[in-house]
Structure formats: C-alpha cells, structure tokens
Design an enzyme around this catalytic site. Structure first.
Site: not given
Ligand code: UGA
Length: 411
Positions: A141-142, A191, A237, A241, A248
């Site tokens: 994750r970023e 994936k 997750f 929100g 991604c």
């Molecule tokens: C996501 C996946 O979590 C990674 O496993 C994957 O490697 C990556 O995509 C990818 O395909 O490259 P990322 O997009 O960097 O990672 O970030 P996340 O932490 O997953 O967050 C994604 C979105 O979901 C964000 O907008 C975040 O605010 C939102 N989110 C996350 C929620 O609204 N609620 C949550 O409980 C978690």
C-alpha cells in the site's frame, strides 16, 4: 544478485530500494530523465515515509539509466510499469514497450512482471516475445510501502518453469513469509481478486454506515470494531468514509468486471461495490448542503486532505479531488489544504491555503483524507462545523461541531 527494475514509479522505486537494502545490485530504468537525475542525486521522486533515508543508504547499490542497455548482465528483471484501464480494458502499451526494449539487450534474464495484468497476459506476452515470464503481483500500500515490501503477508509467484520460480522465490526469501507458487493465470487473478475483495469490504462498511445514519444510537465505528474482532472478518479495511480511491482499486475493479464480461460472467458484487463507492461523493454533497442551509452556491467550504489516502502525495483517483470538482461545479467557494499533496490546477486557481487559513475562511470544513494531522483539529477549529468523512477527530469537545459519517446526524 544483479536485479533490473524497469519502471520507477511508486511500486518500482520501493521494490528497487528494498532489494538494494538486502545487498543486491539494482539496475533501475525509467524513461523519465528528470526522475533518473533526481534519484541519482539521492532525491526521492515521490512522498513515502522513510524513502529518502533508504535511497541514500543504498545509493551505491542503485545504478540508474533511461536505457535498458544497463540491463545487459542482469540475472532477474522486474517489469513494474503502469497498466492503465482505458475504455474499461487494460492497456498493455507500457509493458509491450518495456519488454521490447529489455529483449534488445538481455535475452537470458528471468523476466518478472509485477505490474497488475489480467489472467492470460503473461502467456500472451510469453508467446509474443518468445520468453518465459514469471508473474509476481505486489500487495503493498502507498504510505506503508516500504514496510509492506519488507514484511508482506505472502509472496505469490506464478510461472511454468520450476527453476525460474525458485530463483524468484530466492529474491524474496528474506521476508520469511508463506510463498504460493502456481501458474501465471492464478497469480494474475489472485491480485485482482484481492484488490476487488478489499474494495468490496470498504463499500460494505460504507453501506452499513448509511444504515447507521438512520438509526438513533448506532455508530459505524463501533459496529466495525465489533465485527472486526471476529478473526474470520478481521478489522482491516472496515473504516467507513469517503470511499476508496487511488491508482489501484478504481482501475482494477473496473478492469476485472469488464474482463469477466468478456468471458460472459457478471461480477455483480464488485459492480455493486463500485456503485456504492461512486455514491459516497453525492451523499457527502447532500450532507454539506443540509448543513449550509440547503445550498452550496457561494458557500465557503474548506477541504482538508486531497491525496487519496494519508502518508502519500498521490492524488490519482482521489475521492477528495472528485468531491472538490463537484463542489466547485455547484458554485461553492472552495479552499484546500493538504500536508504534502498538491495539484497544479488548484494552485493556479488559488484554492490552496494554509490549514489555519483554510479553516478560518470556511463556513464548513470537510476532512477528506485520513491524515493524522487532522485528528487534533478541534484545537484550531473552535465553533466550526466539520464533516469528518474519515472519522479522524480524536476528541469531541464542545468547541467544534463534528458531523460524523455513519451515525445519526442530530445537529
Ligand atoms: C491497494 C491495496 O491495499 C494493496 O494491497 C495493493 O498492492 C495496491 O492497492 C496496488 O494494487 O498497488 P493502495 O491503493 O496503495 O493499496 O492503498 P490502500 O491502503 O489499499 O487504500 C485504498 C483506498 O481505500 C484509499 O482511498 C483509502 O482511503 C481507502 N480505505 C482503505 C478506506 O476507505 N477504508 C479502509 O478501511 C481502508
């Protein structure tokens, strides 16, 4: 090992540096010369906690170039270039270009595709370029990319040849986590299924949040906590929100739905998850309108956070940016603040303000990204109405009026 990394975006750069930190010699390629120049000087090209230290610590093991010629004696080459979704389908232009370039200078190395590609792509590319391809999807994750790369939950490696799979496994042996060795197609689908599942989990809790908003006494955070303690569900997750964004989830959910349609299958759950996510913006618009006397036109709204999540400067697919665009379209006077992310168009429009100024000049504040900096906002936003879409505010003092997502709005 001598390891090539083609594509030094977020995943590429972090992968390169973590592997360099393990003692490998990394040959990094990117066609953006500015990026290569900056990295060569030890200056990171993106915001990610810990990246500057990691870059400077390993700079001697990180050789850089815009040309794949540098890869002539690499043993393993990771391809980590973008695979955008265009017209709902995955676009392989960058992968094709990368493989063409690589094969001009190195015909022996093990080629590992880390970019996200639909099932069948590795096979297609293998036939097109006459090479064996190993699929090694990434799950970082970023914002926590370095830690995620060093300590993943699992490593997935797909391919047709045992020796090449073993070689790629040895690259990641330092992580000490379970390794799934399978064919390319399973690795590719793992994936998409993982990202789509996580996105669906968030949309699920966002629908429960909608229900909580109608039920006196219910609070989605408490409901999520109670659910998450069940290890079959897990707490991750489940944060309600403004919805999911980024480079991604949005592109991968659309791509897998469309890929399934091409195979005469309908992924209705993922389609519903996408729809629920799109509705987050309009629901927030409605909430804002209600708290601004029924109209948005001419009303001053401060948006805190524009990156798609905290701890990154990435605004790709950001729900916050979508919200701002809708608010501006409705005639609201928007000011924006983010601790690190910036968008040139907003800078030109003069939307950026300091956090204090953004708050001071707004009738309503919307926290749109879960930056920790915003959790103590009650100290500087006394008396203000705040829509806390990310539920980050720590204490609810009498001096602010937080309007929660996922609980009955009694104000
Ligand atoms: C996501 C996946 O979590 C990674 O496993 C994957 O490697 C990556 O995509 C990818 O395909 O490259 P990322 O997009 O960097 O990672 O970030 P996340 O932490 O997953 O967050 C994604 C979105 O979901 C964000 O907008 C975040 O605010 C939102 N989110 C996350 C929620 O609204 N609620 C949550 O409980 C978690």
């Amino acid at each position: 090992m001598k390891i090539g990394v083609v594509g030094l975006g977020h995943v590429g750069l972090v992968t390169a540096l973590v592997l360099a930190d393990q003692g490998n010699m990394i040959l990094g390629i990117d066609k953006d010369k500015k990026k290569i120049d900056m990295l060569s000087k030890g200056r990171p090209t993106l915001y990610e906690p810990g990246i500057e230290d990691l870059l400077n610590k390993n700079i001697k093991r990180f050789r850089l170039s815009i040309s794949c010629e540098l890869l002539s004696d690499a043993e393993v080459i990771f391809i980590i270039v973008p695979t955008p979704t265009i017209n709902k389908s995955i676009d392989l232009t960058y992968i094709n270009e990368a493989l063409e370039e690589v094969s001009r200078f190195n015909k022996k190395a093990i080629i590992v595709v880390k970019s996200t590609v639909v099932p069948g792509t590795a096979k297609l590319l293998s036939e097109r370029f006459g090479i064996k391809i190993v699929s090694n999807p990434e799950f970082t994750r970023e914002g926590t990319a370095i830690e995620d790369t060093k300590h993943p939950d699992r490593i997935v490696i797909g391919g047709t040849d045992k020796n090449t799979l073993d070689m790629v496994e040895s690259v990641w042996a330092f992580t000490g986590v379970p390794v799934i060795k399978t064919n390319n197609e399973n690795a590719e689908l793992i994936k998409y299924a993982s990202n789509a599942f996580l996105a669906t989990k968030i949309s699920f809790i966002n629908e429960i949040a909608n229900l909580c908003e109608k039920l006196p006494g219910c609070d989605v955070d408490v409901v999520a906590e109670g659910m998450g303690l069940d290890h079959r569900i897990a707490a991750y997750f489940l944060k309600a929100g403004l919805g999911w964004g980024g480079s991604c989830f949005p592109k991968d959910t659309i791509a897998i739905v469309s890929f399934a349609r091409d195979h005469k299958e309908k992924l209705s759950i993922i389609e519903a998850a996408i729809k629920v996510n799109q509705e987050r913006i309009e629901r927030t618009m409605e909430l804002a309108k209600r708290h601004l006397g029924g109209k948005l036109k001419g009303r001053r709204i401060g948006i805190l956070g524009i990156s798609f999540k905290n701890d990154t400067d990435d605004v790709r697919g950001s729900q916050s940016v979508k919200l701002i665009e809708r608010l501006v379209k409705e005639g609201a006077e928007v000011s924006v603040y983010d601790p690190v992310a910036k968008l040139e168009t907003y800078e030109k429009q003069g939307l950026y303000k300091s956090q204090e100024e953004c708050i001071k000049r707004s009738d309503l504040i919307i926290i749109a990204t879960e930056w920790r900096d915003f959790s103590d906002i009650d100290k500087i936003a006394k008396g203000k109405k705040i829509i806390d879409t990310r539920r980050v505010i720590n204490s609810v003092s009498n001096d602010i009026v937080p309007i929660g997502i996922g609980r009955l709005d009694e104000s």
